[in-house]
Design a protein around this motif. Structure first.
Motif, PDB file in Angstrom:
ATOM      1  N   GLY A 139     105.970  62.075  81.345  1.00 19.90           N
ATOM      2  CA  GLY A 139     106.960  63.015  81.356  1.00 19.90           C
ATOM      3  C   GLY A 139     106.475  64.482  81.607  1.00 19.90           C
ATOM      4  O   GLY A 139     105.449  64.819  80.853  1.00 19.90           O
ATOM      5  N   ARG A 140     106.982  65.379  82.416  1.00 21.33           N
ATOM      6  CA  ARG A 140     106.689  66.719  82.618  1.00 21.33           C
ATOM      7  C   ARG A 140     107.951  67.627  82.315  1.00 21.33           C
ATOM      8  O   ARG A 140     108.755  67.050  83.057  1.00 21.33           O
ATOM      9  N   ARG A 141     107.791  68.752  81.892  1.00 21.23           N
ATOM     10  CA  ARG A 141     108.875  69.687  81.901  1.00 21.23           C
ATOM     11  C   ARG A 141     108.304  70.867  81.840  1.00 21.23           C
ATOM     12  O   ARG A 141     107.493  71.335  80.823  1.00 21.23           O
TER      13      ARG A 141
ATOM     14  N   VAL B 115     109.206  62.021  64.503  1.00 19.51           N
ATOM     15  CA  VAL B 115     109.946  62.961  65.271  1.00 19.51           C
ATOM     16  C   VAL B 115     110.517  64.004  64.516  1.00 19.51           C
ATOM     17  O   VAL B 115     110.527  65.393  65.002  1.00 19.51           O
ATOM     18  N   GLU B 116     111.029  63.901  63.290  1.00 19.32           N
ATOM     19  CA  GLU B 116     111.852  64.736  62.312  1.00 19.32           C
ATOM     20  C   GLU B 116     110.751  65.868  61.871  1.00 19.32           C
ATOM     21  O   GLU B 116     110.928  67.009  61.769  1.00 19.32           O
ATOM     22  N   ASP B 117     109.202  65.548  62.120  1.00 11.46           N
ATOM     23  CA  ASP B 117     108.367  66.455  61.369  1.00 11.46           C
ATOM     24  C   ASP B 117     107.893  67.069  62.519  1.00 11.46           C
ATOM     25  O   ASP B 117     107.562  68.589  62.575  1.00 11.46           O
ATOM     26  N   TYR B 118     107.741  66.507  64.081  1.00 11.96           N
ATOM     27  CA  TYR B 118     107.278  67.294  65.105  1.00 11.96           C
ATOM     28  C   TYR B 118     108.373  68.038  65.733  1.00 11.96           C
ATOM     29  O   TYR B 118     108.107  69.284  66.144  1.00 11.96           O
ATOM     30  N   PHE B 119     109.517  67.644  65.643  1.00 15.75           N
ATOM     31  CA  PHE B 119     110.716  68.553  66.281  1.00 15.75           C
ATOM     32  C   PHE B 119     111.437  68.909  65.091  1.00 15.75           C
ATOM     33  O   PHE B 119     112.349  68.205  64.680  1.00 15.75           O
ATOM     34  N   PRO B 120     111.266  70.256  64.434  1.00 18.02           N
ATOM     35  CA  PRO B 120     112.291  70.589  63.420  1.00 18.02           C
ATOM     36  C   PRO B 120     113.591  70.714  63.804  1.00 18.02           C
ATOM     37  O   PRO B 120     114.560  70.501  62.769  1.00 18.02           O
ATOM     38  N   ARG B 121     114.110  70.983  65.026  1.00 18.58           N
ATOM     39  CA  ARG B 121     115.545  71.407  65.329  1.00 18.58           C
ATOM     40  C   ARG B 121     115.901  69.650  65.784  1.00 18.58           C
ATOM     41  O   ARG B 121     115.363  68.816  66.334  1.00 18.58           O
TER      42      ARG B 121
ATOM     43  N   GLN C  48     108.407  70.394  75.801  1.00 21.44           N
ATOM     44  CA  GLN C  48     107.953  68.957  75.242  1.00 21.44           C
ATOM     45  C   GLN C  48     108.842  68.123  75.045  1.00 21.44           C
ATOM     46  O   GLN C  48     108.840  66.938  75.330  1.00 21.44           O
ATOM     47  N   ALA C  49     110.056  68.461  74.317  1.00 23.67           N
ATOM     48  CA  ALA C  49     111.190  67.631  74.200  1.00 23.67           C
ATOM     49  C   ALA C  49     111.408  67.106  75.695  1.00 23.67           C
ATOM     50  O   ALA C  49     111.997  65.845  75.499  1.00 23.67           O
ATOM     51  N   GLY C  50     111.779  67.983  76.567  1.00 15.27           N
ATOM     52  CA  GLY C  50     112.265  67.333  77.794  1.00 15.27           C
ATOM     53  C   GLY C  50     111.285  66.514  78.655  1.00 15.27           C
ATOM     54  O   GLY C  50     111.530  65.239  79.141  1.00 15.27           O
ATOM     55  N   ALA C  51     109.987  66.724  78.173  1.00 13.20           N
ATOM     56  CA  ALA C  51     108.882  66.112  78.750  1.00 13.20           C
ATOM     57  C   ALA C  51     108.924  64.676  78.168  1.00 13.20           C
ATOM     58  O   ALA C  51     108.511  63.571  78.729  1.00 13.20           O
ATOM     59  N   VAL C  52     109.096  64.798  76.730  1.00 14.64           N
ATOM     60  CA  VAL C  52     109.091  63.232  75.862  1.00 14.64           C
ATOM     61  C   VAL C  52     110.205  62.232  76.647  1.00 14.64           C
ATOM     62  O   VAL C  52     110.163  61.307  76.577  1.00 14.64           O
ATOM     63  N   ARG C  53     111.581  62.996  76.780  1.00 18.11           N
ATOM     64  CA  ARG C  53     112.496  62.235  77.477  1.00 18.11           C
ATOM     65  C   ARG C  53     112.320  61.767  78.591  1.00 18.11           C
ATOM     66  O   ARG C  53     112.721  60.426  78.877  1.00 18.11           O
ATOM     67  N   LEU C  54     111.732  62.460  79.584  1.00 14.06           N
ATOM     68  CA  LEU C  54     111.424  61.740  80.993  1.00 14.06           C
ATOM     69  C   LEU C  54     110.287  60.418  80.784  1.00 14.06           C
ATOM     70  O   LEU C  54     110.488  59.587  81.456  1.00 14.06           O
TER      71      LEU C  54
END
Length: 131
Positions: free
Chosen positions: A11-13, A36-42, A76-82
């Motif tokens: 995935g890329r964004r 996921v909770e640790d890497y993406f705080p929001r 990165q969140a968008g890239a992970v999603r794709l």
């Protein structure tokens, strides 16, 4: 880890890249060897990244391992999603209509507009005075 039983998705964004591996399992999600909770705080980033699992209805049924790099956390969140969506498609091609309907298989092509010479930014011009 044996890579033969994994399904891969990229995935890329913006400037972010996520290489995702998915396999049937107990629901472990690791991003750069962190939860996921640790890497993406929001929470918004967490929900965005894991949306394909929720849409496909297979939360807790697959293990996801991600190597994310470049850009910021939103990209990165968008890239992970794709990447997750593409990997799930390889795992089970019957999920395509569900994922496509939710727009999870489309690459977000928006990029940062470049700054132009003689201007403050991409679109910011100097203040204009008519008189």
């Amino acid at each position: 880890m044996n890579n033969s039983n994994f399904n891969w998705g990229t995935g890329r964004r913006k400037c972010a890249l996520a290489r995702v591996r998915v396999r049937p399992g107990d629901g472990t999600v690791m991003i750069n060897e962190r939860t996921v909770e640790d890497y993406f705080p929001r929470v918004v980033w967490q929900l965005n990244a894991l949306r394909p699992l929720k849409t496909a209805g297979i939360e807790g049924k697959v293990d996801v391992f991600v190597r994310a790099s470049g850009g910021g956390l939103t990209g990165q969140a968008g890239a992970v999603r794709l990447g997750i969506a593409r990997a799930l498609l390889k795992l089970n091609p019957e999920l395509r209509p569900v994922l496509k309907k939710d727009g999870l298989l489309t690459r977000d092509s928006r990029m940062v507009e470049r700054k132009k010479f003689g201007q403050k930014g991409a679109r910011g011009l100097r203040q204009f005075s008519k008189r």
